[in-house]
Design a protein around this motif. Structure first.
Motif, PDB file in Angstrom:
ATOM      1  N   PRO A 107       0.688  -1.261  -0.172  1.00  0.00           N
ATOM      2  CA  PRO A 107       0.300   0.320   0.160  1.00  0.00           C
ATOM      3  C   PRO A 107       0.709   1.401   0.572  1.00  0.00           C
ATOM      4  O   PRO A 107       1.424   1.416   0.440  1.00  0.00           O
ATOM      5  N   LEU A 108      -0.161   2.283  -0.753  1.00  0.00           N
ATOM      6  CA  LEU A 108       0.694   3.610  -0.593  1.00  0.00           C
ATOM      7  C   LEU A 108       0.353   4.237   0.370  1.00  0.00           C
ATOM      8  O   LEU A 108      -0.682   4.353   1.003  1.00  0.00           O
ATOM      9  N   GLY A 109       1.315   5.034   0.481  1.00  0.00           N
ATOM     10  CA  GLY A 109       0.951   6.394   2.445  1.00  0.00           C
ATOM     11  C   GLY A 109      -0.340   6.683   1.398  1.00  0.00           C
ATOM     12  O   GLY A 109      -0.472   7.382   0.598  1.00  0.00           O
ATOM     13  N   VAL A 110      -0.822   7.781   2.758  1.00  0.00           N
ATOM     14  CA  VAL A 110      -1.804   8.698   1.691  1.00  0.00           C
ATOM     15  C   VAL A 110      -1.089  10.047   1.155  1.00  0.00           C
ATOM     16  O   VAL A 110      -2.395  10.190   0.063  1.00  0.00           O
ATOM     17  N   GLU A 111      -0.600  10.013   1.210  1.00  0.00           N
ATOM     18  CA  GLU A 111      -0.439  11.604   0.442  1.00  0.00           C
ATOM     19  C   GLU A 111       0.185  10.932  -1.392  1.00  0.00           C
ATOM     20  O   GLU A 111      -0.352  11.703  -2.094  1.00  0.00           O
ATOM     21  N   GLU A 112       0.691   9.651  -1.714  1.00  0.00           N
ATOM     22  CA  GLU A 112       1.241   9.616  -2.345  1.00  0.00           C
ATOM     23  C   GLU A 112      -0.100   8.734  -3.340  1.00  0.00           C
ATOM     24  O   GLU A 112      -0.559   8.987  -4.669  1.00  0.00           O
ATOM     25  N   PHE A 113      -1.166   7.837  -2.415  1.00  0.00           N
ATOM     26  CA  PHE A 113      -1.891   7.395  -2.919  1.00  0.00           C
ATOM     27  C   PHE A 113      -2.789   8.422  -3.377  1.00  0.00           C
ATOM     28  O   PHE A 113      -3.164   8.867  -4.877  1.00  0.00           O
ATOM     29  N   ARG A 114      -3.313   9.733  -3.186  1.00  0.00           N
ATOM     30  CA  ARG A 114      -3.991  11.026  -3.567  1.00  0.00           C
ATOM     31  C   ARG A 114      -3.822  11.491  -4.421  1.00  0.00           C
ATOM     32  O   ARG A 114      -4.246  12.256  -5.377  1.00  0.00           O
ATOM     33  N   ARG A 115      -2.286  11.951  -4.528  1.00  0.00           N
ATOM     34  CA  ARG A 115      -1.884  12.691  -5.716  1.00  0.00           C
ATOM     35  C   ARG A 115      -1.569  11.590  -6.682  1.00  0.00           C
ATOM     36  O   ARG A 115      -1.781  11.977  -8.039  1.00  0.00           O
ATOM     37  N   VAL A 116      -1.530   9.649  -7.309  1.00  0.00           N
ATOM     38  CA  VAL A 116      -1.338   8.504  -7.570  1.00  0.00           C
ATOM     39  C   VAL A 116      -3.178   8.536  -8.521  1.00  0.00           C
ATOM     40  O   VAL A 116      -3.406   8.970  -9.896  1.00  0.00           O
ATOM     41  N   VAL A 117      -3.633   8.791  -7.521  1.00  0.00           N
ATOM     42  CA  VAL A 117      -5.351   9.001  -7.785  1.00  0.00           C
ATOM     43  C   VAL A 117      -5.797  10.248  -8.401  1.00  0.00           C
ATOM     44  O   VAL A 117      -6.115  10.578  -9.694  1.00  0.00           O
ATOM     45  N   ARG A 118      -5.587  11.847  -7.682  1.00  0.00           N
ATOM     46  CA  ARG A 118      -5.480  12.791  -8.993  1.00  0.00           C
ATOM     47  C   ARG A 118      -5.142  12.892  -9.729  1.00  0.00           C
ATOM     48  O   ARG A 118      -5.636  13.575 -11.100  1.00  0.00           O
ATOM     49  N   ASN A 119      -3.633  12.887  -9.880  1.00  0.00           N
ATOM     50  CA  ASN A 119      -3.090  13.191 -11.486  1.00  0.00           C
ATOM     51  C   ASN A 119      -2.586  11.542 -12.362  1.00  0.00           C
ATOM     52  O   ASN A 119      -1.723  12.135 -13.756  1.00  0.00           O
ATOM     53  N   GLY A 120      -2.551  10.597 -11.623  1.00  0.00           N
ATOM     54  CA  GLY A 120      -2.452   9.458 -12.506  1.00  0.00           C
ATOM     55  C   GLY A 120      -0.969   9.097 -12.309  1.00  0.00           C
ATOM     56  O   GLY A 120      -0.260   9.821 -11.901  1.00  0.00           O
ATOM     57  N   ARG A 121      -0.282   7.665 -12.545  1.00  0.00           N
ATOM     58  CA  ARG A 121       1.013   7.416 -13.157  1.00  0.00           C
ATOM     59  C   ARG A 121       1.278   6.448 -14.398  1.00  0.00           C
ATOM     60  O   ARG A 121       0.558   6.425 -14.677  1.00  0.00           O
ATOM     61  N   SER A 122       2.332   7.184 -14.770  1.00  0.00           N
ATOM     62  CA  SER A 122       2.924   5.757 -15.365  1.00  0.00           C
ATOM     63  C   SER A 122       4.227   4.962 -14.753  1.00  0.00           C
ATOM     64  O   SER A 122       4.811   5.683 -14.107  1.00  0.00           O
ATOM     65  N   SER A 123       4.059   4.378 -15.385  1.00  0.00           N
ATOM     66  CA  SER A 123       5.301   3.190 -15.406  1.00  0.00           C
ATOM     67  C   SER A 123       6.789   3.427 -16.013  1.00  0.00           C
ATOM     68  O   SER A 123       7.281   2.882 -16.628  1.00  0.00           O
ATOM     69  N   GLY A 124       6.570   4.281 -17.228  1.00  0.00           N
ATOM     70  CA  GLY A 124       7.630   4.337 -18.606  1.00  0.00           C
ATOM     71  C   GLY A 124       7.557   3.406 -19.646  1.00  0.00           C
ATOM     72  O   GLY A 124       8.123   3.350 -20.755  1.00  0.00           O
ATOM     73  N   GLY A 125       6.107   2.427 -19.072  1.00  0.00           N
ATOM     74  CA  GLY A 125       6.316   1.539 -20.572  1.00  0.00           C
ATOM     75  C   GLY A 125       4.690   1.784 -20.877  1.00  0.00           C
ATOM     76  O   GLY A 125       4.941   1.681 -21.162  1.00  0.00           O
ATOM     77  N   THR A 126       4.049   0.345 -20.944  1.00  0.00           N
ATOM     78  CA  THR A 126       3.132  -0.302 -20.991  1.00  0.00           C
ATOM     79  C   THR A 126       1.827   0.159 -20.200  1.00  0.00           C
ATOM     80  O   THR A 126       0.668   0.578 -19.859  1.00  0.00           O
TER      81      THR A 126
END
Length: 136
Positions: free
Chosen positions: A76-95
């Motif tokens: 699990p992510l910490g709450v701040e990182e979770f909020r950031r990822v859900v709001r802004n999205g995330r890319s692993s650099g791959g597919t």
């Protein structure tokens, strides 16, 4: 991975025999959720509902992950990182790409509720499936 699954199973069985219930009771140290007798507080219950309305399509039932997206309870992510990822999205650099939900009215206002549900799942306070709701 197998070792983690074994440890989780051992913890579940231990709590089941020692605590009289299947899962640990109580609240997260940071107060994000409260579970008593397998029943979830309003925030956590709402997080379950919101998770299943939008997140489970990619991240699998109960946050366990799928062939499409990672588990949200194994690491699990910490709450701040979770909020950031859900709001802004995330890319692993791959597919692998998760779009941001910061403008989605069905997700953005409920990010902390979803986090509470996933945190309760990750910490073993809630099992799989729809939890019962604690009465206020």
């Amino acid at each position: 991975m197998r070792r983690l699954q074994y440890l989780v199973l051992l913890a579940v069985v231990s709590f089941g025999f020692a605590g009289g219930g299947m899962f640990a009771e109580g609240a997260a140290a940071d107060g994000f959720y409260r579970v008593v007798g397998g029943k979830a507080d309003v925030r956590t219950y709402n997080g379950y509902r919101r998770y299943n309305a939008g997140c489970n399509h990619c991240h699998g039932p109960d946050g366990i992950g799928s062939s499409f997206a990672s588990s949200l309870i194994d690491r699990p992510l910490g709450v701040e990182e979770f909020r950031r990822v859900v709001r802004n999205g995330r890319s692993s650099g791959g597919t692998s790409v998760m779009k941001g939900f910061g403008n989605d009215p069905n997700v953005a206002p409920y990010i902390d509720d979803i986090y509470a549900y996933l945190k309760a799942r990750a910490e073993g306070a809630l099992g799989r499936g729809r939890p019962e709701r604690l009465e206020p």
